[in-house]
Design an enzyme around this catalytic site. Structure first.
Site, PDB file in Angstrom:
ATOM      1  N   SER A  98       0.734  -0.976  -0.070  1.00 28.50           N
ATOM      2  CA  SER A  98       0.281   0.146   0.046  1.00 28.50           C
ATOM      3  C   SER A  98       1.278   1.420   0.337  1.00 28.50           C
ATOM      4  O   SER A  98       1.586   1.470  -0.637  1.00 28.50           O
ATOM      5  CB  SER A  98      -1.054  -0.007   1.438  1.00 28.50           C
ATOM      6  OG  SER A  98      -1.744   1.167   1.477  1.00 28.50           O
ATOM      7  N   ASP A 243      -1.152   1.218  -3.627  1.00 23.51           N
ATOM      8  CA  ASP A 243      -1.989   0.048  -4.720  1.00 23.51           C
ATOM      9  C   ASP A 243      -3.567   0.826  -4.764  1.00 23.51           C
ATOM     10  O   ASP A 243      -4.331   0.409  -5.299  1.00 23.51           O
ATOM     11  CB  ASP A 243      -2.432  -0.985  -2.980  1.00 23.51           C
ATOM     12  CG  ASP A 243      -2.792  -0.375  -2.411  1.00 23.51           C
ATOM     13  OD1 ASP A 243      -2.945   0.593  -1.389  1.00 23.51           O
ATOM     14  OD2 ASP A 243      -3.653  -1.281  -1.597  1.00 23.51           O
TER      15      ASP A 243
HETATM   16 MG    MG Z   1      -3.094   1.807   0.072  1.00 25.84          MG
END
Ligand code: MG
Length: 455
Positions: A98, A243
């Site tokens: 992320s 992400d």
């Molecule tokens: Mg994320």
């Protein structure tokens, strides 16, 4: 990850080749494969340099237990979540860290509806991992590995079905998009073009070293985006995390807005179209969301902090909107998960419907000022401290779902929570001016210190 907890608040995370090794990834693959017992699973990843390596390691573990694996390649987390559901797979694995720096990576596990598995299901996988007895297949039942094409395109098409594309297109917005050299580059420019926008990209070449900026879309990482929006006179700037499940917006003035300000805009528009609806959000969110719900007739469901908790709560209640202060918006009609592209489309739709600039829309909302603080507290005292804090604040308007959150009648609020990773208590205050917010921190930090000393 040395015999301790495998899953954190957002799946398995660690530094590549230090905590998160190929050996660990194979073992996780074996455990996840045993958990799903021979079903069809998706795998995909963000743009990190270690992504392909870890994908292959996890895949090896999965097929060894008889699961068939569809490799979707690089895609935003929400695109992979959508693909699991759309392709009627039993679940999936995403290799992503992320917003973490490039030396990190992680492993997330999805259920058949694309939502991350619950913490109870994570515990089951963790148990399988530590037992170390995966259910290996006979040689003739080893799973197949195939490629799954078109995931990003199908995701963009799905997002578009939830907004008024023609209306947005009439506005010909000039949008500057900054996907942090990661997977948002594969979907956001396409979506924006389809929405009739003039698109200018920065940091949109895929590069897992993240040379343009760090993948956390915080104001300090978004100077180039803000400057580009201003210099080119664009209508809006949009930044995604690594992400692309979170989106942070920059107004035409070059100002970067915190996620709860844009979430509040979406909540307002949503409640105007769906009066009385429930909105799920963690207690860390701004009072702004509460104001919107009170003004436009919605009901707030507060949860513990963490995106998995919000998604699971939305599933449980059938709620259609959720959000976090970090730029995560969950739009249930599409999917009850954080979704950067969906959030983008919703914000552009609001601008198109109202005919207002983003700065005007944000400026119409109540303004809050945030202050933060922390107080050291030994781990072993944390729970007792929380008990005492709850007792001492029980006459106030509070939520004790995660730490203690107190709302005051003048619009101020404070959240006091033990840190999950450090021996400290954290305090987050907000008020109508910064002095008031600072005073709240001062007052409750003093109260905390007193409690800690008394134990
Ligand atoms: Mg994320």
């Amino acid at each position: 990850m040395n015999g301790k907890k495998l899953f954190g608040t957002n799946g398995i995370r660690g530094m590549v080749n230090k905590e998160l090794t190929v050996e660990l990834a194979v073992k996780v693959g074996l455990s996840v494969g045993t958990f799903f017992s021979g079903k069809k699973l998706l795998i995909g990843r963000d743009a990190r340099t270690s992504g392909a390596m870890l994908t292959k390691a996890v895949t090896a573990g999965l097929v060894a237990t008889g699961c068939c694996v569809f490799d979707a390649g690089m895609a935003p987390t929400p695109a992979l979540q959508y693909a699991v559901k759309a392709n009627k797979l039993a679940g999936g694995v995403i290799i992503t860290a992320s917003h973490n720096p490039p030396e990190y990576n992680g492993i997330k596990v999805l259920w058949s509806d694309g939502v991350e598995i619950s913490h109870e299901q994570e515990d089951q996988i963790e148990q399988l991992y530590y037992e170390g007895k995966p259910r290996l297949s006979e040689w003739h039942n080893i799973g197949l590995i195939s490629k799954l094409q078109g995931v990003n395109r199908e995701y963009v098409e799905a997002v578009k079905t939830h907004v008024n594309v023609n209306l947005i297109a009439t506005k010909r917005f000039h949008v500057i998009v900054d996907p942090a050299n990661s997977v948002g580059s594969l979907t956001a420019p396409r979506l924006l073009k389809d929405l009739g926008c003039k698109v200018t990209t920065i940091n949109a070449n895929i590069d897992g070293t993240f040379p343009g900026r760090m993948p956390e879309p915080r104001p300090e990482n978004l100077h180039s985006l803000a400057a580009t929006v201003k210099t080119l006179g664009a209508d809006i700037g949009i930044a995604y995390d690594g992400d692309a499940d979170r989106a942070i917006f920059v107004g035409e003035t070059g100002e970067v807005y915190m996620g709860d300000k844009t979430f509040a805009l979406i909540a307002k528009s949503f409640l105007q179209k769906n009066p009385g609806a429930r909105i799920v959000t963690p207690v860390s969110s701004s009072t702004l969301i509460k104001d919107v719900a009170e003004t436009y007739g919605g009901e707030i469901v507060w949860t513990k902090v963490g995106s998995v908790t919000v998604a699971q709560k939305m599933k449980e209640l059938g709620a259609m909107l959720g959000g976090e202060e970090n730029g995560g918006v969950f739009y249930g009609q599409h999917q009850p998960v954080r979704d950067g592209a969906m959030t983008t489309a919703l914000i552009l739709e609001i601008m198109a419907e109202t005919g207002k600039k983003l700065s005007e829309l944000i400026g119409e909302q109540p303004q809050y000022f945030i202050e933060k603080g922390k107080v050291e507290c030994p781990e072993e005292k944390k729970e007792k401290v929380l008990e005492k804090l709850r007792a001492q604040t029980s006459s106030l308007k509070t939520s004790t779902i995660d730490g203690v959150k107190i709302w005051f009648d003048d619009g101020g609020a404070i959240l006091i929570r033990p840190s999950g990773t450090e021996p400290v208590y954290r305090l987050y205050a907000e008020a109508k001016n910064s002095e008031k917010a600072a005073r709240l921190i001062e007052k409750y930090a003093a109260m905390l210190k007193q409690i800690i000393q008394s134990i």
